[in-house]
Design an enzyme around this catalytic site. Structure first.
Site, short mmCIF file in Angstrom:
data_model
loop_
_atom_site.label_atom_id
_atom_site.label_comp_id
_atom_site.label_asym_id
_atom_site.label_seq_id
_atom_site.Cartn_x
_atom_site.Cartn_y
_atom_site.Cartn_z
N PRO A 9 -28.26 13.90 -21.23
CA PRO A 9 -27.53 12.76 -20.35
C PRO A 9 -26.61 13.23 -19.60
O PRO A 9 -25.65 13.98 -19.69
CB PRO A 9 -27.39 11.81 -21.25
CG PRO A 9 -28.16 12.00 -22.52
CD PRO A 9 -28.44 13.58 -22.64
N ASN A 10 -26.65 12.86 -18.39
CA ASN A 10 -25.56 13.06 -17.14
C ASN A 10 -25.50 14.37 -16.80
O ASN A 10 -24.54 14.63 -15.90
CB ASN A 10 -24.19 12.58 -17.75
CG ASN A 10 -24.29 11.01 -18.01
OD1 ASN A 10 -24.47 10.40 -17.41
ND2 ASN A 10 -23.79 10.77 -19.18
N ARG A 17 -19.55 15.46 -11.14
CA ARG A 17 -19.21 14.66 -12.17
C ARG A 17 -17.93 15.51 -12.92
O ARG A 17 -18.11 16.60 -13.02
CB ARG A 17 -20.23 14.61 -13.21
CG ARG A 17 -20.05 13.98 -14.52
CD ARG A 17 -20.94 14.39 -15.56
NE ARG A 17 -20.59 13.99 -16.79
CZ ARG A 17 -20.93 14.40 -18.07
NH1 ARG A 17 -22.09 15.30 -18.10
NH2 ARG A 17 -20.62 13.82 -19.23
N TYR A 22 -16.28 20.26 -15.79
CA TYR A 22 -17.32 20.81 -15.72
C TYR A 22 -17.77 21.82 -14.43
O TYR A 22 -18.82 22.62 -14.52
CB TYR A 22 -18.82 19.75 -15.74
CG TYR A 22 -18.51 19.03 -16.92
CD1 TYR A 22 -18.61 19.38 -18.21
CD2 TYR A 22 -18.32 17.38 -17.00
CE1 TYR A 22 -18.42 18.59 -19.28
CE2 TYR A 22 -18.00 16.59 -17.75
CZ TYR A 22 -18.29 17.09 -19.23
OH TYR A 22 -18.21 16.39 -20.17
N ASN A 73 -28.26 21.93 -23.99
CA ASN A 73 -27.00 21.17 -23.79
C ASN A 73 -27.45 19.69 -24.05
O ASN A 73 -27.92 18.98 -23.22
CB ASN A 73 -26.30 21.56 -22.60
CG ASN A 73 -25.10 20.83 -22.43
OD1 ASN A 73 -24.70 20.02 -23.07
ND2 ASN A 73 -24.27 21.02 -21.14
N ALA A 76 -23.74 14.00 -24.27
CA ALA A 76 -23.08 13.45 -25.31
C ALA A 76 -23.97 13.03 -26.50
O ALA A 76 -23.34 12.73 -27.71
CB ALA A 76 -22.39 11.98 -24.57
N HIS A 79 -22.86 14.44 -29.99
CA HIS A 79 -21.84 13.57 -30.96
C HIS A 79 -22.27 12.45 -31.31
O HIS A 79 -21.79 11.72 -32.40
CB HIS A 79 -20.57 13.20 -30.14
CG HIS A 79 -20.06 14.41 -29.26
ND1 HIS A 79 -20.06 15.72 -29.50
CD2 HIS A 79 -20.06 14.39 -27.91
CE1 HIS A 79 -19.68 16.43 -28.55
NE2 HIS A 79 -19.70 15.76 -27.31
N ASP A 86 -32.85 15.90 -35.95
CA ASP A 86 -34.02 15.84 -36.87
C ASP A 86 -35.19 16.54 -35.96
O ASP A 86 -35.98 17.11 -36.66
CB ASP A 86 -34.39 14.34 -37.29
CG ASP A 86 -33.47 14.06 -38.36
OD1 ASP A 86 -32.68 14.71 -38.89
OD2 ASP A 86 -33.35 12.83 -38.66
N HIS A 99 -22.45 24.29 -24.16
CA HIS A 99 -21.59 23.35 -23.63
C HIS A 99 -20.68 24.02 -22.45
O HIS A 99 -20.23 24.97 -22.62
CB HIS A 99 -20.56 22.57 -24.38
CG HIS A 99 -21.41 22.09 -25.55
ND1 HIS A 99 -21.92 20.72 -25.47
CD2 HIS A 99 -21.30 22.43 -26.79
CE1 HIS A 99 -22.29 20.30 -26.67
NE2 HIS A 99 -22.30 21.24 -27.50
N LEU A 100 -20.49 23.19 -21.23
CA LEU A 100 -19.71 23.71 -20.25
C LEU A 100 -18.34 23.79 -20.46
O LEU A 100 -17.72 24.84 -20.32
CB LEU A 100 -20.12 23.08 -19.04
CG LEU A 100 -21.55 22.90 -18.34
CD1 LEU A 100 -21.98 21.58 -18.03
CD2 LEU A 100 -21.63 23.77 -17.30
N SER A 101 -18.10 22.75 -21.10
CA SER A 101 -16.67 22.59 -21.61
C SER A 101 -16.45 23.03 -22.99
O SER A 101 -17.35 23.31 -23.79
CB SER A 101 -16.14 20.92 -21.54
OG SER A 101 -16.94 20.28 -22.37
N ARG A 106 -11.09 19.24 -26.49
CA ARG A 106 -11.32 18.04 -25.88
C ARG A 106 -11.08 16.65 -26.92
O ARG A 106 -10.31 16.77 -28.03
CB ARG A 106 -12.41 17.74 -25.12
CG ARG A 106 -12.67 18.88 -24.19
CD ARG A 106 -14.00 18.63 -23.39
NE ARG A 106 -14.01 17.35 -22.71
CZ ARG A 106 -14.97 16.84 -21.97
NH1 ARG A 106 -15.89 17.55 -22.19
NH2 ARG A 106 -14.95 15.81 -21.30
N ARG A 110 -15.44 14.70 -29.61
CA ARG A 110 -16.21 15.67 -29.00
C ARG A 110 -16.20 16.76 -30.04
O ARG A 110 -16.99 17.59 -29.80
CB ARG A 110 -15.77 15.92 -27.76
CG ARG A 110 -16.13 14.91 -26.65
CD ARG A 110 -15.75 15.35 -25.08
NE ARG A 110 -15.58 14.24 -24.34
CZ ARG A 110 -16.37 13.59 -23.69
NH1 ARG A 110 -17.84 13.88 -23.76
NH2 ARG A 110 -16.10 12.52 -22.97
C1 DQA Z 1 -20.98 18.64 -22.55
C2 DQA Z 1 -19.85 17.98 -23.73
C3 DQA Z 1 -20.02 16.63 -23.82
O1 DQA Z 1 -19.10 16.04 -24.89
C4 DQA Z 1 -20.32 15.77 -22.60
O2 DQA Z 1 -20.77 14.49 -23.36
C5 DQA Z 1 -21.30 16.29 -21.96
C6 DQA Z 1 -21.21 17.44 -21.35
C7 DQA Z 1 -20.72 19.99 -22.00
O3 DQA Z 1 -21.53 20.59 -21.49
O4 DQA Z 1 -19.51 20.10 -21.86
O5 DQA Z 1 -22.16 15.30 -21.21
O6 DQA Z 1 -22.17 18.68 -23.41
#
Ligand code: DQA
Length: 148
Positions: A9-10, A17, A22, A73, A76, A79, A86, A99-101, A106, A110
């Protein structure tokens, strides 16, 4: 060798964003980098992004028996999602979490991942380069472990 890349997601919002977390690279640019790495290593990749937990789970199910590895990846869902965890376990597809971050630098919520302990390994904090490193590590692992 066939690999599946899943963005949660996102991640379709990358570039616009939270650039301080990121970076400014778009998902399309990351995908182009991954296609380059795959080409260099003579590997086939399929890339899929969804904002929906069930769609990601369905994609993992549909990769059973065809994908040799998964680069994931979960966004969210990292978490929150026991269901995604599963699905990864049920698939038995070797999985690298990226993960990018740096999720460990953080907010406290997270710092916990439902995927990390069922993944081969985790790469976190190198922005778009996490994906490149993750894909290289997955290919290295699969080639070392078998004859794929
Ligand atoms: C993420 C880290 C997650 O905590 C966050 O919700 C994301 C991106 C990352 O790539 O750093 O959507 O997965």
């Amino acid at each position: 060798m066939k690999l599946l890349v899943l963005h949660g997601p996102n991640l379709n919002m990358l570039g616009k964003r939270e650039p301080e977390q990121y970076g400014k690279v778009t998902l399309e640019e990351i995908n182009a980098m991954l296609r380059d790495v795959a080409r260099q290593h003579n590997v086939e990749i399929e890339i899929y992004q969804s904002n929906h937990e069930g769609a990601l789970i369905d994609k993992i199910h549909s990769a059973i028996g065809s994908a040799h590895g998964l680069l994931l990846n979960p966004g969210a869902l990292t978490h929150t999602s026991i269901a995604l965890r599963d699905a990864v376990i049920a698939s038995t597809i070797p999985t690298v979490e990226v993960h990018l971050s740096n999720i460990y630098a953080r907010e406290p919520f997270r710092r916990a991942s439902f995927l990390s302990d069922v993944a081969l390994g985790v790469i976190s904090g190198f922005r778009e380069y996490s994906y490149v490193l993750g894909l290289q590590a997955l290919i290295y692992h699969l080639r070392a472990a078998s004859s794929v």
